[in-house]
Design an enzyme around this catalytic site. Structure first.
Site, PDB file in Angstrom:
ATOM      1  N   SER A 156      -2.909  -4.526 -12.179  1.00  0.00           N
ATOM      2  CA  SER A 156      -1.979  -3.416 -12.380  1.00  0.00           C
ATOM      3  C   SER A 156      -2.416  -2.181 -11.587  1.00  0.00           C
ATOM      4  O   SER A 156      -2.530  -2.248 -10.365  1.00  0.00           O
ATOM      5  CB  SER A 156      -1.824  -3.133 -13.875  1.00  0.00           C
ATOM      6  N   ASP A 250       8.403  -8.647 -14.620  1.00  0.00           N
ATOM      7  CA  ASP A 250       7.474  -7.548 -14.340  1.00  0.00           C
ATOM      8  C   ASP A 250       8.133  -6.645 -13.305  1.00  0.00           C
ATOM      9  O   ASP A 250       8.461  -7.093 -12.196  1.00  0.00           O
ATOM     10  CB  ASP A 250       6.165  -8.122 -13.791  1.00  0.00           C
ATOM     11  N   HIS A 280       3.997  -8.996 -17.334  1.00  0.00           N
ATOM     12  CA  HIS A 280       3.065  -8.189 -16.551  1.00  0.00           C
ATOM     13  C   HIS A 280       1.623  -8.620 -16.792  1.00  0.00           C
ATOM     14  O   HIS A 280       1.188  -8.803 -17.930  1.00  0.00           O
ATOM     15  CB  HIS A 280       3.232  -6.717 -16.933  1.00  0.00           C
TER      16      HIS A 280
END
Length: 307
Positions: A156, A250, A280
């Site tokens: 991320s 995502d 995600h």
């Protein structure tokens, strides 16, 4: 098709994603304020010490862990180490968590690797202009000392940070890594890709508006489009082979596609893993698909070491 564990995880996230993730602006602002008033613990779980050697120093004025296998024989392959720089996610506003430490433990024990984990200052204290150069210096030192292959890895926000560091290190003609591993990387903090709006209703964890708020804190005085902040806007040529993991539920998928296409066009070797219907940062969750993804990461790092 998603397995039972991934379907159950998706349903759970759909029910509680507002609080667990970054779908609600008020909740994300609360996360920032809470971290500012009462910082979360960044310490690894106690059980990690049963299986791994853990050291801690305060280079750059903030904590930095090194994690390696307790089984010395595992680390003695041709007197070489696989070095991994792991940069945790959390939208630049949340601290490293148990799912990150679980992956770090697995890398240390099964590659095996020496994993360096900087606990970098979070936004708004930490900004790209301050943190990226400091971690780049750390990354250069790790690559220089390495007796085996070196990888920069992140999930991320940490994935975006890993790419920004690799680009900066290349431009400075420093010691490059042998590879990048990007797990659901946040590559454009503006989330300006039109496809984001199409994906957002299917994403149980992330929404564009609250993430833009967190991203603006990370950008600080820099233009949000600056490659130091949004590395998808940086030059791709000269990057090392890169492995990417992304789920189709995502909102970061759109810019991950863009990175893949730009990097491939620039001659970068990209190993792209797209998990249909997954969420995600899916390799970090306790599902069958996640276990397969983690095994792919371990095999990729171990095969580079063996070569």
């Amino acid at each position: 098709m998603l397995g039972l564990s991934s379907r159950a995880l998706f349903l759970t996230m759909t029910a509680v994603g507002k609080k667990l993730g970054y779908r609600d602006f008020t909740e994300v602002r609360r996360k920032v304020e809470k971290q500012y008033r009462r910082p979360s613990s960044f310490a690894p779980p106690k059980k990690l010490g049963r299986f791994c050697e853990i050291s801690l120093d305060f280079r750059n004025g903030w904590p930095c862990y090194e994690v390696s296998s307790r089984h010395k024989s595992a680390m003695s392959h041709s007197d070489s180490h696989t070095e991994v720089l792991y940069l945790h996610g959390g939208a630049y506003i949340e601290e490293i968590g148990s799912n990150h430490w679980s992956l770090i433990e697995q890398l240390a024990r099964e590659v095996p690797a020496r994993v360096t984990v900087p606990i970098y200052p979070l936004a708004p204290h930490g900004t790209a202009a301050r943190i990226v150069p400091m971690i780049t210096t750390l990354a250069d030192t790790l690559a220089e000392r390495a007796t085996g292959p070196t990888f920069f890895m992140g999930d991320s926000a940490g994935g975006g940070l890993a790419l920004a560091i690799a680009q900066r290190l290349r431009d400075a003609e420093g010691n490059p890594p042998d590879g990048l591993v990007l797990i659901a990387p946040w590559l454009d903090i503006t989330l300006g890709n039109p496809a984001v709006a199409d994906i957002e209703p299917r994403d149980p964890l992330l929404a564009a508006e609250p993430l833009r708020f967190a991203g603006a804190l990370w950008a600080g005085d820099l233009d949000p489009a600056d490659p130091l902040v949004s590395p998808v806007n940086g030059e791709m040529a000269g990057l090392p082979p890169t492995t990417v993991f992304i789920g189709t539920r995502d909102i970061l998928l759109a810019e991950t596609y863009r990175f893949r296409d730009l990097a491939t066009a620039a001659g970068v070797e990209v190993d792209f893993h797209e998990a249909a219907g997954d969420v995600h940062a899916y390799p970090l969750w306790p599902t069958a698909e996640a276990r397969r993804a983690r095994q792919q990461i371990i095999e990729a790092l171990a095969s580079t070491r063996a070569a």
